[in-house]
Design a protein around this motif. Structure first.
Motif, mmCIF file in Angstrom:
data_model
loop_
_atom_site.group_PDB
_atom_site.id
_atom_site.type_symbol
_atom_site.label_atom_id
_atom_site.label_comp_id
_atom_site.label_asym_id
_atom_site.label_seq_id
_atom_site.Cartn_x
_atom_site.Cartn_y
_atom_site.Cartn_z
ATOM 1 N N GLU A 36 0.850 -1.197 0.000
ATOM 2 C CA GLU A 36 0.000 0.000 0.000
ATOM 3 C C GLU A 36 0.884 1.245 0.000
ATOM 4 O O GLU A 36 1.931 1.256 0.645
ATOM 5 N N PRO A 37 0.472 2.304 -0.694
ATOM 6 C CA PRO A 37 1.296 3.517 -0.723
ATOM 7 C C PRO A 37 1.263 4.266 0.612
ATOM 8 O O PRO A 37 0.247 4.275 1.305
ATOM 9 N N LEU A 38 2.361 4.895 0.934
ATOM 10 C CA LEU A 38 2.493 5.691 2.141
ATOM 11 C C LEU A 38 1.801 7.028 1.935
ATOM 12 O O LEU A 38 1.923 7.640 0.888
ATOM 13 N N GLU A 39 1.060 7.494 2.935
ATOM 14 C CA GLU A 39 0.286 8.736 2.849
ATOM 15 C C GLU A 39 1.073 9.978 3.275
ATOM 16 O O GLU A 39 0.577 11.087 3.155
ATOM 17 N N VAL A 40 2.275 9.778 3.815
ATOM 18 C CA VAL A 40 3.130 10.887 4.244
ATOM 19 C C VAL A 40 4.527 10.674 3.670
ATOM 20 O O VAL A 40 4.838 9.599 3.176
ATOM 21 N N ALA A 41 5.362 11.691 3.767
ATOM 22 C CA ALA A 41 6.752 11.525 3.351
ATOM 23 C C ALA A 41 7.410 10.517 4.291
ATOM 24 O O ALA A 41 7.235 10.599 5.508
ATOM 25 N N PRO A 42 8.139 9.546 3.738
ATOM 26 C CA PRO A 42 8.745 8.526 4.608
ATOM 27 C C PRO A 42 9.725 9.159 5.607
ATOM 28 O O PRO A 42 10.543 9.981 5.231
ATOM 29 N N VAL A 43 9.592 8.777 6.870
ATOM 30 C CA VAL A 43 10.481 9.287 7.912
ATOM 31 C C VAL A 43 11.423 8.195 8.406
ATOM 32 O O VAL A 43 12.332 8.465 9.168
ATOM 33 N N SER A 44 11.183 6.965 7.960
ATOM 34 C CA SER A 44 11.965 5.836 8.435
ATOM 35 C C SER A 44 11.892 4.710 7.416
ATOM 36 O O SER A 44 11.042 4.718 6.522
ATOM 37 N N LYS A 45 12.749 3.735 7.580
ATOM 38 C CA LYS A 45 12.671 2.515 6.765
ATOM 39 C C LYS A 45 11.710 1.511 7.401
ATOM 40 O O LYS A 45 11.382 0.507 6.803
ATOM 41 N N LYS A 46 11.251 1.822 8.613
ATOM 42 C CA LYS A 46 10.378 0.908 9.349
ATOM 43 C C LYS A 46 8.917 1.283 9.133
ATOM 44 O O LYS A 46 8.520 2.430 9.300
ATOM 45 N N ASN A 47 8.129 0.281 8.774
ATOM 46 C CA ASN A 47 6.713 0.505 8.482
ATOM 47 C C ASN A 47 5.924 0.976 9.695
ATOM 48 O O ASN A 47 5.019 1.795 9.569
ATOM 49 N N VAL A 48 6.260 0.480 10.877
ATOM 50 C CA VAL A 48 5.524 0.879 12.078
ATOM 51 C C VAL A 48 5.735 2.371 12.356
ATOM 52 O O VAL A 48 4.794 3.095 12.660
ATOM 53 N N THR A 49 6.968 2.841 12.219
ATOM 54 C CA THR A 49 7.254 4.260 12.439
ATOM 55 C C THR A 49 6.497 5.121 11.440
ATOM 56 O O THR A 49 5.909 6.145 11.800
ATOM 57 N N ASN A 50 6.481 4.713 10.192
ATOM 58 C CA ASN A 50 5.743 5.459 9.166
ATOM 59 C C ASN A 50 4.242 5.423 9.444
ATOM 60 O O ASN A 50 3.545 6.425 9.251
ATOM 61 N N ALA A 51 3.735 4.297 9.920
ATOM 62 C CA ALA A 51 2.318 4.198 10.262
ATOM 63 C C ALA A 51 1.978 5.151 11.412
ATOM 64 O O ALA A 51 0.948 5.829 11.379
ATOM 65 N N LEU A 52 2.837 5.228 12.408
ATOM 66 C CA LEU A 52 2.613 6.146 13.526
ATOM 67 C C LEU A 52 2.642 7.597 13.056
ATOM 68 O O LEU A 52 1.867 8.434 13.534
ATOM 69 N N GLU A 53 3.516 7.896 12.119
ATOM 70 C CA GLU A 53 3.567 9.249 11.558
ATOM 71 C C GLU A 53 2.256 9.574 10.841
ATOM 72 O O GLU A 53 1.748 10.685 10.927
ATOM 73 N N GLU A 54 1.698 8.590 10.135
ATOM 74 C CA GLU A 54 0.406 8.792 9.471
ATOM 75 C C GLU A 54 -0.701 9.064 10.491
ATOM 76 O O GLU A 54 -1.596 9.869 10.238
ATOM 77 N N VAL A 55 -0.646 8.391 11.630
ATOM 78 C CA VAL A 55 -1.643 8.619 12.684
ATOM 79 C C VAL A 55 -1.554 10.065 13.173
ATOM 80 O O VAL A 55 -2.569 10.761 13.276
ATOM 81 N N VAL A 56 -0.353 10.531 13.456
ATOM 82 C CA VAL A 56 -0.163 11.900 13.961
ATOM 83 C C VAL A 56 -0.640 12.931 12.954
ATOM 84 O O VAL A 56 -1.225 13.946 13.320
ATOM 85 N N GLU A 57 -0.404 12.680 11.679
ATOM 86 C CA GLU A 57 -0.784 13.640 10.643
ATOM 87 C C GLU A 57 -2.221 13.442 10.152
ATOM 88 O O GLU A 57 -2.615 13.994 9.128
ATOM 89 N N ASP A 58 -3.003 12.650 10.865
ATOM 90 C CA ASP A 58 -4.417 12.400 10.544
ATOM 91 C C ASP A 58 -4.631 11.830 9.151
ATOM 92 O O ASP A 58 -5.676 12.057 8.537
ATOM 93 N N LYS A 59 -3.677 11.079 8.644
ATOM 94 C CA LYS A 59 -3.819 10.443 7.328
ATOM 95 C C LYS A 59 -4.554 9.120 7.439
ATOM 96 O O LYS A 59 -5.127 8.649 6.472
ATOM 97 N N ILE A 60 -4.508 8.511 8.613
ATOM 98 C CA ILE A 60 -5.304 7.313 8.857
ATOM 99 C C ILE A 60 -6.087 7.522 10.144
ATOM 100 O O ILE A 60 -5.626 8.174 11.077
ATOM 101 N N THR A 61 -7.270 7.010 10.156
ATOM 102 C CA THR A 61 -8.134 7.134 11.312
ATOM 103 C C THR A 61 -8.738 5.767 11.604
ATOM 104 O O THR A 61 -8.476 4.801 10.885
ATOM 105 N N TYR A 62 -9.558 5.699 12.625
ATOM 106 C CA TYR A 62 -10.193 4.436 12.972
ATOM 107 C C TYR A 62 -11.638 4.682 13.356
ATOM 108 O O TYR A 62 -12.039 5.815 13.612
ATOM 109 N N GLN A 63 -12.364 3.595 13.361
ATOM 110 C CA GLN A 63 -13.762 3.656 13.782
ATOM 111 C C GLN A 63 -13.985 2.521 14.768
ATOM 112 O O GLN A 63 -13.678 1.363 14.475
#
Length: 70
Positions: A36-63
């Motif tokens: 899946e494409p990353l929604e933010v500029a990559p900040v790390s080589k680690k997917n978990v770190t990039n996922a957390l960055e997406e959470v902070v930038e409101d690119k992914i949400t939950y229900q």
């Protein structure tokens, strides 16, 4: 001690619990691993770190659902 970016303080303003954060980040990291494409500029080589960055930038949400998180 390593500095965590984004910080837990920032992350906890986006979710209702640490459990939700873990589930959300793990789910998104698996999506990134599968191509899946990353929604933010990559900040790390680690997917978990990039996922957390997406959470902070409101690119992914939950229900919250009765049987889990979507």
């Amino acid at each position: 001690m390593d500095i965590v970016n984004p910080s837990m303080d920032e992350l906890m303003t986006k979710v209702d619990s640490k459990y939700t954060l873990v589930v959300l980040a793990a789910k998104r990291a698996r999506e990134l691993l599968s191509g899946e494409p990353l929604e933010v500029a990559p900040v790390s080589k680690k997917n978990v770190t990039n996922a957390l960055e997406e959470v902070v930038e409101d690119k992914i949400t939950y229900q919250r659902l009765k049987n889990g998180i979507k």
